[in-house]
Structures are given as structure tokens and as C-alpha cells.
Design a protein around this motif. Structure first.
Motif, PDB file in Angstrom:
ATOM      1  N   UNK A 158       0.826  -1.215   0.000  1.00  0.00           N
ATOM      2  CA  UNK A 158       0.000   0.000   0.000  1.00  0.00           C
ATOM      3  C   UNK A 158       0.862   1.267   0.000  1.00  0.00           C
ATOM      4  N   UNK A 159       2.027   1.201   0.662  1.00  0.00           N
ATOM      5  CA  UNK A 159       2.937   2.354   0.639  1.00  0.00           C
ATOM      6  C   UNK A 159       3.422   2.641  -0.781  1.00  0.00           C
ATOM      7  N   UNK A 160       3.457   1.596  -1.627  1.00  0.00           N
ATOM      8  CA  UNK A 160       3.918   1.765  -3.005  1.00  0.00           C
ATOM      9  C   UNK A 160       2.939   2.558  -3.865  1.00  0.00           C
ATOM     10  N   UNK A 161       1.699   2.701  -3.399  1.00  0.00           N
ATOM     11  CA  UNK A 161       0.684   3.400  -4.197  1.00  0.00           C
ATOM     12  C   UNK A 161       0.067   4.554  -3.401  1.00  0.00           C
ATOM     13  N   UNK A 162       0.831   5.136  -2.464  1.00  0.00           N
ATOM     14  CA  UNK A 162       0.235   6.190  -1.637  1.00  0.00           C
ATOM     15  C   UNK A 162      -0.157   7.404  -2.472  1.00  0.00           C
ATOM     16  N   UNK A 163       0.563   7.698  -3.523  1.00  0.00           N
ATOM     17  CA  UNK A 163       0.207   8.838  -4.374  1.00  0.00           C
ATOM     18  C   UNK A 163      -1.117   8.575  -5.099  1.00  0.00           C
ATOM     19  N   UNK A 164      -1.276   7.369  -5.594  1.00  0.00           N
ATOM     20  CA  UNK A 164      -2.521   7.023  -6.267  1.00  0.00           C
ATOM     21  C   UNK A 164      -3.708   7.058  -5.307  1.00  0.00           C
ATOM     22  N   UNK A 165      -3.482   6.582  -4.080  1.00  0.00           N
ATOM     23  CA  UNK A 165      -4.559   6.596  -3.093  1.00  0.00           C
ATOM     24  C   UNK A 165      -4.943   8.018  -2.700  1.00  0.00           C
ATOM     25  N   UNK A 166      -3.973   8.924  -2.661  1.00  0.00           N
ATOM     26  CA  UNK A 166      -4.278  10.319  -2.344  1.00  0.00           C
ATOM     27  C   UNK A 166      -5.085  10.985  -3.455  1.00  0.00           C
ATOM     28  N   UNK A 167      -4.822  10.606  -4.680  1.00  0.00           N
ATOM     29  CA  UNK A 167      -5.625  11.142  -5.783  1.00  0.00           C
ATOM     30  C   UNK A 167      -7.044  10.602  -5.691  1.00  0.00           C
ATOM     31  N   UNK A 168      -7.160   9.333  -5.340  1.00  0.00           N
ATOM     32  CA  UNK A 168      -8.467   8.689  -5.236  1.00  0.00           C
ATOM     33  C   UNK A 168      -9.259   9.243  -4.057  1.00  0.00           C
ATOM     34  N   UNK A 169      -8.566   9.500  -2.927  1.00  0.00           N
ATOM     35  CA  UNK A 169      -9.221   9.974  -1.701  1.00  0.00           C
ATOM     36  C   UNK A 169      -8.456  11.207  -1.210  1.00  0.00           C
ATOM     37  N   UNK A 170      -8.785  12.385  -1.682  1.00  0.00           N
ATOM     38  CA  UNK A 170      -8.031  13.597  -1.335  1.00  0.00           C
ATOM     39  C   UNK A 170      -7.998  13.908   0.157  1.00  0.00           C
ATOM     40  N   UNK A 171      -8.965  13.423   0.925  1.00  0.00           N
ATOM     41  CA  UNK A 171      -9.016  13.686   2.369  1.00  0.00           C
ATOM     42  C   UNK A 171      -8.195  12.674   3.168  1.00  0.00           C
ATOM     43  N   UNK A 172      -7.551  11.743   2.516  1.00  0.00           N
ATOM     44  CA  UNK A 172      -6.783  10.706   3.196  1.00  0.00           C
ATOM     45  C   UNK A 172      -5.650  11.312   4.019  1.00  0.00           C
ATOM     46  N   UNK A 173      -5.522  10.866   5.271  1.00  0.00           N
ATOM     47  CA  UNK A 173      -4.405  11.268   6.118  1.00  0.00           C
ATOM     48  C   UNK A 173      -3.258  10.281   5.896  1.00  0.00           C
ATOM     49  N   UNK A 174      -2.065  10.804   5.616  1.00  0.00           N
ATOM     50  CA  UNK A 174      -0.916   9.949   5.325  1.00  0.00           C
ATOM     51  C   UNK A 174       0.157  10.124   6.385  1.00  0.00           C
ATOM     52  N   UNK A 175       0.501   9.036   7.052  1.00  0.00           N
ATOM     53  CA  UNK A 175       1.632   9.012   7.969  1.00  0.00           C
ATOM     54  C   UNK A 175       2.832   8.416   7.246  1.00  0.00           C
ATOM     55  N   UNK A 176       4.029   8.775   7.722  1.00  0.00           N
ATOM     56  CA  UNK A 176       5.237   8.217   7.101  1.00  0.00           C
ATOM     57  C   UNK A 176       6.248   7.922   8.195  1.00  0.00           C
ATOM     58  N   UNK A 177       6.335   6.667   8.604  1.00  0.00           N
ATOM     59  CA  UNK A 177       7.343   6.296   9.587  1.00  0.00           C
ATOM     60  C   UNK A 177       8.684   6.127   8.873  1.00  0.00           C
ATOM     61  N   UNK A 178       9.738   6.667   9.466  1.00  0.00           N
ATOM     62  CA  UNK A 178      11.065   6.605   8.849  1.00  0.00           C
ATOM     63  C   UNK A 178      12.086   6.185   9.898  1.00  0.00           C
TER      64      UNK A 178
END
Length: 228
Positions: free
Chosen positions: A160-180
Motif C-alpha cells: 500500500x505504501x507503493x501506491x500512496x500517491x494514487x490513493x491520495x488522488x483517489x481519496x483527497x481527504x486521506x491522512x498519510x503518515x510516514x514512519x522513517x
């Protein structure tokens, strides 16, 4: 350790006892050497949109609320357990929690398709038609995050992390966390414990080496586009 990040106030309510708030900042307790970021919209915009993989309804059709776009070995399982403890319908790799009966099979289907990419890298006999793979992968992901399908609210780690950009386009209100994690420490542990499991793009003309959707979008076959 406690790590401070900027985040919407809604995250304080969602993470509950695992965090505290000070002067408008959210402090989240994660394992040592891990850091947590809250990302905004993707820039540049993705070259591929999940809506181009399969016909899909408006964003309100989807249940997905949050995505941890961090790679493996950056506390993605830790954040998954937080989502589970909060009662959210969550998926991490092939693991899931709080999902309706029967949904786990679709979770496993998504992960099998991701493993198919790794099998293809190892041997051409395991390669699939690129367009067919994308359509099948999108079908399963879209079902999982549909309110009338799996109703998944939180996703963590690859694929799912591999398609986070696509998911954001699909769901603009999506909250995205990024653990590093500190890069050298991450690479050392990743190679020691999980050598060869990460799928990356050969193509240099992608946003990141892990943008599988964008990578495959310009590929005629999987082996030309991917490596591990």
C-alpha cells in the motif's frame, strides 16, 4: 522515545493514550530510532491514478481514513497495532484486524499479487501481463477500501505504501503518515533480516524507487521495470 510531529487535532483523538499534545504539536510514542511524519498532498502529482486501473465511484464511497506510507522496518507493525487497538479496520501486509468475515481472503489476494512481482524478478516464468496484474491488483485494493466491501480504514506498509500517491488522488481527504528510520541503520537491518524482499523500480524516471504503479505504467513487461 517520544517524537514530536505536526498533525491535525483529529489525530490526538484517534491515537488516544499513545500520544500527548503540547502547544498544538502531537507527540507520539514510537520505538527508539523511529520517527513519524504527517505528509501533505503528493508533489509532483502521480503519473498513474487508481481510477485509471478500474472504474470507481466518488471518494465518499471509500472507508479508508489513514495510510502509513512508511517502508518495512520503520515501526509499521507498531502503528498497525495502534490502529487495531483503536478498533479500526486495519491491514498490514497479510495481517488484518477488526475486518468483517471473509475479508481476510481479499487481504491475502492483494499480498499474493505483490509477491507475484518478487517471483517475476526471480524467474520470468512467474511474470504476468502488466495490464492484467494492475487490473487485478486495483480490483482487490478498491474492494478492501470500499464501504460496501472490506471497509478498511487504515493501511500500513507495502504494497500500500507503493501506491500512496494514487490513493491520495483517489481519496483527497486521506491522512498519510510516514514512519522513517536513520538510513544506515534501516538499510543494515533490512538487508540482514529481509534481503531481497523489497520490490523497486529499475526505471529512473519515477517519483521514488518504490512507486510501483508509476513504474509499471510505462513498462512493457515486469522484469524490465522491477528489481529487488
Amino acid at each position: 522515545r517520544d517524537v514530536a510531529v505536526n498533525a491535525p487535532a483529529t489525530w490526538y483523538a484517534m491515537l488516544g493514550s499513545n500520544c500527548t499534545s503540547h502547544n498544538g504539536r502531537l507527540e507520539v510514542r514510537v520505538p527508539a530510532a523511529m520517527r513519524l511524519h504527517v505528509l501533505g498532498s503528493p508533489d509532483p502529482p502521480p503519473a498513474i491514478d487508481l481510477r485509471s486501473w478500474a472504474r470507481s465511484p466518488a471518494p465518499t464511497h471509500y472507508s479508508l481514513r489513514v495510510l502509513n506510507a512508511g517502508l518495512g522496518t520503520t515501526a509499521t507493525h507498531f502503528t498497525h497495532t495502534l490502529f487495531c487497538d483503536l478498533g479500526m479496520r486495519a491491514v498490514h501486509h497479510e495481517q488484518s484486524c477488526n475486518l468483517p468475515m471473509g475479508s481476510q481472503q481479499r487481504v491475502l489476494s492483494v499480498f499474493r499479487r505483490y509477491n507475484r512481482l518478487r517471483d517475476c524478478i526471480a524467474s520470468p516464468h512467474h511474470c504476468s501481463n502488466v495490464m492484467q496484474w494492475k487490473q487485478q491488483f486495483a480490483r482487490d485494493v478498491l474492494w478492501l477500501i470500499s464501504r460496501h466491501g472490506g471497509g478498511v480504514e487504515a493501511l500500513s506498509d507495502v504494497p500500500y505504501a507503493n501506491i500512496f500517491r494514487e490513493l491520495l488522488v483517489l481519496i483527497p481527504t486521506l491522512q498519510v503518515l510516514h514512519t522513517v528510520r536513520e538510513p544506515f541503520e534501516w538499510a543494515t537491518q533490512r538487508l540482514t533480516e529481509h534481503e531481497g524482499v523489497d520490490v523497486v523500480c529499475r526505471t529512473p524516471f519515477v517519483a521514488t524507487a518504490y512507486s510501483i504503479g508509476e513504474c509499471l505504467d510505462s513498462a512493457k513487461n515486469m522484469r524490465d521495470a522491477l528489481e529487488s
